[in-house]
Motif scaffolding. Structure first.
Motif, PDB file in Angstrom:
ATOM      1  N   GLU A  13      28.169   8.480-135.437  1.00 33.41           N
ATOM      2  CA  GLU A  13      28.655   9.903-135.764  1.00 33.41           C
ATOM      3  C   GLU A  13      27.949  10.920-135.489  1.00 33.41           C
ATOM      4  OE1 GLU A  13      31.323  12.503-138.748  1.00 33.41           O
ATOM      5  OE2 GLU A  13      30.783  10.592-139.518  1.00 33.41           O
ATOM      6  N   LEU A  14      26.547  10.765-136.102  1.00 35.93           N
ATOM      7  CA  LEU A  14      25.452  11.730-135.703  1.00 35.93           C
ATOM      8  C   LEU A  14      25.158  11.711-134.380  1.00 35.93           C
ATOM      9  CD1 LEU A  14      22.872  10.644-138.663  1.00 35.93           C
ATOM     10  CD2 LEU A  14      24.546  12.845-138.483  1.00 35.93           C
ATOM     11  N   PHE A  15      25.200  10.844-133.499  1.00 37.71           N
ATOM     12  CA  PHE A  15      24.803  10.683-132.073  1.00 37.71           C
ATOM     13  C   PHE A  15      25.888  11.387-131.355  1.00 37.71           C
ATOM     14  CE2 PHE A  15      22.020   6.749-132.354  1.00 37.71           C
ATOM     15  CZ  PHE A  15      20.903   7.444-132.080  1.00 37.71           C
ATOM     16  N   LYS A  16      27.089  11.180-131.712  1.00 41.29           N
ATOM     17  CA  LYS A  16      28.077  11.720-130.933  1.00 41.29           C
ATOM     18  C   LYS A  16      28.390  13.567-131.143  1.00 41.29           C
ATOM     19  CE  LYS A  16      33.422  11.309-130.353  1.00 41.29           C
ATOM     20  NZ  LYS A  16      34.551  10.479-130.670  1.00 41.29           N
ATOM     21  N   CYS A  17      28.166  13.738-132.540  1.00 42.15           N
ATOM     22  CA  CYS A  17      28.226  15.096-132.743  1.00 42.15           C
ATOM     23  C   CYS A  17      26.921  15.937-132.342  1.00 42.15           C
ATOM     24  CB  CYS A  17      28.049  15.445-134.371  1.00 42.15           C
ATOM     25  SG  CYS A  17      29.698  14.927-135.082  1.00 42.15           S
ATOM     26  N   ALA A  18      25.903  15.219-132.063  1.00 44.87           N
ATOM     27  CA  ALA A  18      24.514  15.924-131.513  1.00 44.87           C
ATOM     28  C   ALA A  18      24.600  15.948-130.078  1.00 44.87           C
ATOM     29  CB  ALA A  18      23.355  15.253-131.848  1.00 44.87           C
ATOM     30  N   SER A  26      28.004   9.307-126.775  1.00 48.19           N
ATOM     31  CA  SER A  26      29.324   9.297-127.372  1.00 48.19           C
ATOM     32  C   SER A  26      29.790   8.105-127.913  1.00 48.19           C
ATOM     33  CB  SER A  26      30.306   9.931-126.247  1.00 48.19           C
ATOM     34  OG  SER A  26      30.103   9.013-125.093  1.00 48.19           O
ATOM     35  N   ALA A  27      29.336   6.948-127.600  1.00 46.88           N
ATOM     36  CA  ALA A  27      29.770   5.517-127.991  1.00 46.88           C
ATOM     37  C   ALA A  27      28.570   4.641-128.275  1.00 46.88           C
ATOM     38  CB  ALA A  27      30.728   5.284-126.882  1.00 46.88           C
ATOM     39  N   TYR A  28      27.828   5.120-129.096  1.00 50.02           N
ATOM     40  CA  TYR A  28      26.520   4.380-129.729  1.00 50.02           C
ATOM     41  C   TYR A  28      26.883   3.078-129.918  1.00 50.02           C
ATOM     42  CZ  TYR A  28      22.839   2.396-132.623  1.00 50.02           C
ATOM     43  OH  TYR A  28      21.914   1.620-132.976  1.00 50.02           O
ATOM     44  N   TYR A  88      21.007  15.446-137.417  1.00 48.40           N
ATOM     45  CA  TYR A  88      21.891  16.294-138.398  1.00 48.40           C
ATOM     46  C   TYR A  88      21.994  17.590-138.161  1.00 48.40           C
ATOM     47  CZ  TYR A  88      23.722  17.848-142.747  1.00 48.40           C
ATOM     48  OH  TYR A  88      24.406  18.532-143.894  1.00 48.40           O
ATOM     49  N   SER A  89      23.102  18.429-138.461  1.00 47.18           N
ATOM     50  CA  SER A  89      22.947  19.848-138.334  1.00 47.18           C
ATOM     51  C   SER A  89      23.884  20.341-139.487  1.00 47.18           C
ATOM     52  CB  SER A  89      23.774  20.321-137.164  1.00 47.18           C
ATOM     53  OG  SER A  89      24.138  21.579-137.197  1.00 47.18           O
ATOM     54  N   TYR A  96      30.872  16.637-140.926  1.00 47.63           N
ATOM     55  CA  TYR A  96      30.996  15.112-141.122  1.00 47.63           C
ATOM     56  C   TYR A  96      31.863  14.358-141.676  1.00 47.63           C
ATOM     57  CZ  TYR A  96      26.507  16.168-138.703  1.00 47.63           C
ATOM     58  OH  TYR A  96      25.446  16.811-137.702  1.00 47.63           O
ATOM     59  N   SER A  97      32.020  13.192-141.384  1.00 51.49           N
ATOM     60  CA  SER A  97      33.128  12.006-142.290  1.00 51.49           C
ATOM     61  C   SER A  97      32.544  12.178-143.813  1.00 51.49           C
ATOM     62  CB  SER A  97      33.022  10.866-141.410  1.00 51.49           C
ATOM     63  OG  SER A  97      32.049  10.160-141.537  1.00 51.49           O
TER      64      SER A  97
END
Length: 944
Positions: free
Chosen positions: A439-444, A448-450, A473-474, A479-480
């Protein structure tokens, strides 16, 4: 629960029957329980219980078949209310018998000491003697203690069946029972008996079980009770014992003696930090755990400093003080003219005020108000420094005799426990880390599909991110819940370290470590939350606050452990971090899941191989290995005697560094009695000393023999694995058999743990936690995870060669010359001694499918016969526990009191399941089942 008996004054010196005092104690406690039963439930219930007891004893000890039929008939016709009373009576008797046995162990040890006997195996004195005889120098021994870490780690698991109220009452009974070994007048003895009677009455009127689900907070508080009972006083006392033993065996000139006090035994805990599969653990529970731990130790310090102030009434008119103590006195809020010459007291009053301020800052309530205000201590080192100043001043001014009674142990406690009490480990499953980083990779917008990346690309991405100065992180992204929770937990760890000291939390354990990326993910998550700080210098790595520890649990994971660690330690960034850790890296090995995967023999062998391979990999890398053994209570989960288990470790795997879990009811068994608690801690030290320093045979012949033995074990393991897997995972209907023929469903309902019994809402064995898996087999007296597959393996292996006699001779040589194999068989011997096929057959009758029941139970019986025969063939002993007659007698005596509990548990389960199917469950029946679970667990002592 015998009828009225006179209790004559005992003697410790009788050689006719060393166990006579034990029998007398059991008779006394049984009589008092009978009196309570008669008083509380009436004569009719007492007579029923007494008839059942006598019949069960006749059946078990005299092999009276007719008595067995009578017992069955008696138990079947009990009403529901009578059943509950009988279950309670026999459950309490199991608890009382444990108290009597513990007291007898203490009594026998004292008798040995009084007789001047040679130090016994498992004592530090004996270990030092062995080292001396082996030519190990005092300097080597002292260096060992300087560098060593021996850490028992208390964990909360759903086999911990003791409530604190019960523990407190039992602790009082143990103390009163111990007092009876001292000379007493008739009146004193009568008063002692009355007080025991009172506490047994308290037990009877106190709930054994919780009617509400156990919370993490309950588990934290329960564990802390063992610190008050045992660790706070016994651990410093053990340090003092060991120092005395070393000084006696390896004298050292005063000028060369170091003032530095090594901290080689340190307590650890998982309670409040282990969130693998437990949704009830989070950042708040970690904060709560440390707050409660800190409160516990600060309350202890406050009590001791107050007592010390009363004791150190030294006047400066008669003995001076050092400038350091005078400075402490000058800062004290005490201005009483009555103490102007009592500088030690004034100093301690000031220290008390500082401790009180420290305690309030941690949220504690200070019951005894201080004289005046003072600033809180910044850290535990400041407190230790003040205590050391007192000790130095006394020693320099003819007051050395005043140090030992209290100040020395308090100073040692301050060094051991700090303001944090015990190191809290964090644990989470690797799949959770993967989801959070995905999720962190995708949001940053980095990847997109770690989770879908191949391992090589995952590693490359993680290493690139570790070198990147910006965060993923932002604060402006939603986030979830899972991601926010995991990040907040790591931030809580950072806050805890700042508040309570770096020793409060220093380990992060990754369950289900299967790849290199699993470890790198936790490094990156630490970077995201400030626990890993990168240096601006490209050639160095900054500070890593939490050691990242892989946990290899399943058979496939154990087989990959060495390869994964070799790859991880070859990564330059990781090697720099390991260097910051003192060139030391911890690896945790799980005993439970590997057993559930592959059975007793294969689990032990795969653990042995993994350890051997890890030693080689770490030696090649120039990194010191510390193994963390995730042992359970039952042998099927790596349990058994700790001393023998440590000595059976492969060469090079201990080296003064060992951590191991203490779980479930084993914690109460080992540490609820202070004297036994100190002895169990001493066993760990003695075993670690011997395993680390006694030279291993290095001759070529020994190496060839070991290689031969290991080759045989490899063959046996493969055969045992097939036999075990065939039954548990390849037999159609086995899961249905297990869920019907054991109380697994009822255990899952029991309010004895905050963690669910299964990782997923399924009936698959694969998803069931290893703890209830083993616990269930113990309850039905099969203890299958501790022996199944061994008999088939031995029988098949003996037929594979031309010379059976030679193969038998090899197995006997393995028993005689290889500690690993000897310990394996010793543990299995103990498990088989507690197995009872006749009782287990009653549980099998709970399986409604007659064909399935007969088919599987027959296979289990046949394998049991093969295993028993194979063990006899190798050891030459037909009787179980032939080399441990004390344990054999204990188990034999207990069986007569366990039989009624097992019989009634089956009857209650039948009733419960019948009402469940009808939709009208009876709470009293359910309570009866849970009481029987408690009593059987207490009687068997290591089934968790």
């Amino acid at each position: 629960m015998a009828k009225q008996l006179k209790t004559p004054t005992r003697t410790l010196t009788s050689s006719a029957d060393k166990d006579a005092p034990l029998k007398e104690d059991i008779r006394l406690l049984g009589r008092l329980l009978g009196d309570v039963l008669r008083d509380q439930q009436g004569d009719a219930v007492f007579e029923i219980v007494e008839t059942i007891r006598q019949t069960a004893v006749r059946f078990r000890r005299e092999s009276d078949v007719q008595a067995g039929a009578e017992l069955n008939k008696l138990l079947k016709k009990l009403t529901r209310e009578q059943t509950i009373s009988v279950v309670r009576a026999f459950s309490y008797f199991s608890h009382l018998a444990n108290i009597a046995e513990d007291q007898h162990h203490n009594r026998r040890r004292r008798a040995h000491l009084l007789a001047g006997s040679q130090p016994q195996d498992g004592s530090v004195a004996c270990a030092l003697e062995k080292l001396h005889d082996a030519g190990v120098s005092g300097a080597t021994v002292r260096k060992f203690f300087k560098d060593a870490l021996i850490s028992p780690v208390l964990t909360a698991h759903p086999t911990e069946v003791q409530r604190k109220s019960i523990l407190d009452a039992e602790h009082d009974i143990a103390s009163l029972l111990a007092a009876r070994d001292l000379p007493m007048t008739a009146k004193e003895r009568a008063e002692n008996t009355e007080r025991i009677h009172s506490r047994v009455t308290t037990l009877w009127q106190t709930r054994l079980l919780r009617y509400t689900k156990l919370t993490v907070e309950d588990e934290i508080n329960n564990a802390l009770s063992y610190y008050r009972m045992t660790f706070l006083r016994e651990l410093p006392a053990l340090y003092e014992d060991i120092e005395s033993e070393i000084a006696e065996r390896f004298p050292q000139r005063a000028s060369s003696a170091s003032r530095e006090q090594p901290l080689y035994i340190q307590m650890g805990s998982w309670i409040g930090g282990d969130r693998d599969g437990n949704p009830n653990v989070n950042g708040d529970t970690m904060q709560l755990a440390l707050a409660r731990q800190s409160t516990t130790i600060l309350e202890f310090y406050l009590e001791e400093v107050h007592a010390l102030g009363a004791e150190l009434s030294i006047s400066t008119f008669l003995a001076g003080v050092s400038p350091e103590v005078q400075a402490l006195a000058d800062k004290s809020p005490d201005t009483s003219e009555h103490r102007t010459d009592e500088q030690y007291r004034r100093a301690l009053i000031g220290m008390y005020a500082r401790l009180a301020a420290t305690a309030r800052a941690q949220g504690a309530t200070v019951l005894r108000k201080e004289i005046g205000s003072a600033p809180a201590y910044e850290n535990a080192a400041e407190f230790s420094s003040d205590l050391q100043a007192l000790a130095d001043s006394l020693k320099a001014r003819h007051g050395a005799a005043l140090i030992k009674p209290r100040l020395a142990s308090l100073l040692r406690a301050a060094e051991i426990f700090g303001f944090h009490l015990a190191t809290l480990d964090m644990r989470q499953s690797s799949d959770v880390h993967e989801r959070v980083l995905s999720e962190l990779f995708k949001c940053a917008q980095v990847e997109s599909a770690y989770a879908a990346l191949p391992e090589e690309k995952k590693v490359a991405l993680l290493l690139a991110e570790l070198d990147h100065p910006r965060l993923l992180y932002s604060p402006y992204v939603d986030y979830s819940e899972e991601t926010n929770s995991e990040l907040s937990i790591l931030r809580a760890a950072s806050d805890i370290r700042k508040r309570y000291g770096a020793r409060a939390i220093r380990n992060y354990i990754i369950s289900h470590t299967e790849t290199v990326s699993d470890m790198l993910e936790v490094l990156l998550l630490q970077r995201e939350t400030g626990l890993l700080r990168l240096d601006t210098d490209k050639d160095s790595v900054g500070q890593l606050e939490l050691m990242v520890i892989p946990l290899f649990e399943t058979i496939p994971d154990l087989r990959l452990a060495a390869t994964i660690m070799e790859q991880v330690m070859a990564i330059p960034q990781v090697r720099k971090l390991i260097a910051k850790q003192g060139h030391l890296q911890e690896v945790m090995l799980g005993y439970s899941d590997s057993n559930k995967d592959g059975g007793f023999l294969t689990s032990n062998w795969e653990l042995y191989k993994a350890e051997t391979q890890l030693v080689e990999v770490f030696n090649n890398a120039g990194v010191k290995l510390r193994l963390f053994h995730g042992r359970g209570g039952t042998v099927g989960r790596g349990g058994g005697p700790s001393y023998e288990a440590i000595l059976a470790q492969p060469p090079g795997t201990v080296n003064g560094q060992i951590r191991l879990t203490e779980q479930g009811e084993i914690i109460a068994s080992k540490f609820s009695n202070p004297e036994i608690g100190r002895r169990n801690l001493a066993l760990l030290v003695a075993a670690t000393l011997e395993a680390s320093l006694i030279p291993a045979p290095s001759e070529t012949r020994h190496a060839k023999k070991l290689a031969e033995f290991e080759s045989v074990m490899g063959e046996l393991s493969e055969l045992a694995y097939k036999a075990y897997r065939n039954l548990v995972y390849e037999t159609p209907g086995f899961t249905d058999y297990f869920f019907a023929a054991t109380p697994i469903a009822e255990i899952a309902e029991l309010n004895i743990g905050s963690r669910p019994a299964s990782r997923k809402a399924t009936r698959r064995i694969e998803d069931l936690r290893a703890i209830p898996w083993g616990f269930s087999w113990g309850q039905c007296r099969l203890l299958l995870p501790g022996w199944y597959g061994f008999g088939s393996a031995i029988e098949l292996w003996l037929t594979q060669g031309d010379n059976k006699a030679k193969r038998v001779a090899t197995l006997r040589a393995m028993l005689k010359e290889w500690p690993f194999f000897a310990t394996l068989l010793s543990n299995m011997d103990m498990v088989l001694s507690k197995t009872d096929l006749a009782v287990a057959s009653r549980y099998a009758e709970l399986v409604s499918d007659k064909k399935l029941r007969n088919s599987i139970f027959k296979r289990i019986v046949n394998e049991h016969e093969r295993t028993s025969a194979s063990l006899t063939l190798i050891t030459g002993k037909k009787e179980r526990l032939a080399n441990n007659p004390l344990l054999a007698r204990s188990i034999k005596n207990r069986f007569a009191y366990l039989d009624p509990l097992n019989h009634l548990q089956v009857e209650l389960i039948k009733r419960h399941r019948a009402t469940m199917n009808g939709g009208d469950a009876d709470d009293r029946v359910r309570r009866g089942i849970h009481l029987s679970i408690n009593g059987i667990a207490a009687g068997l002592r290591n089934t968790g």
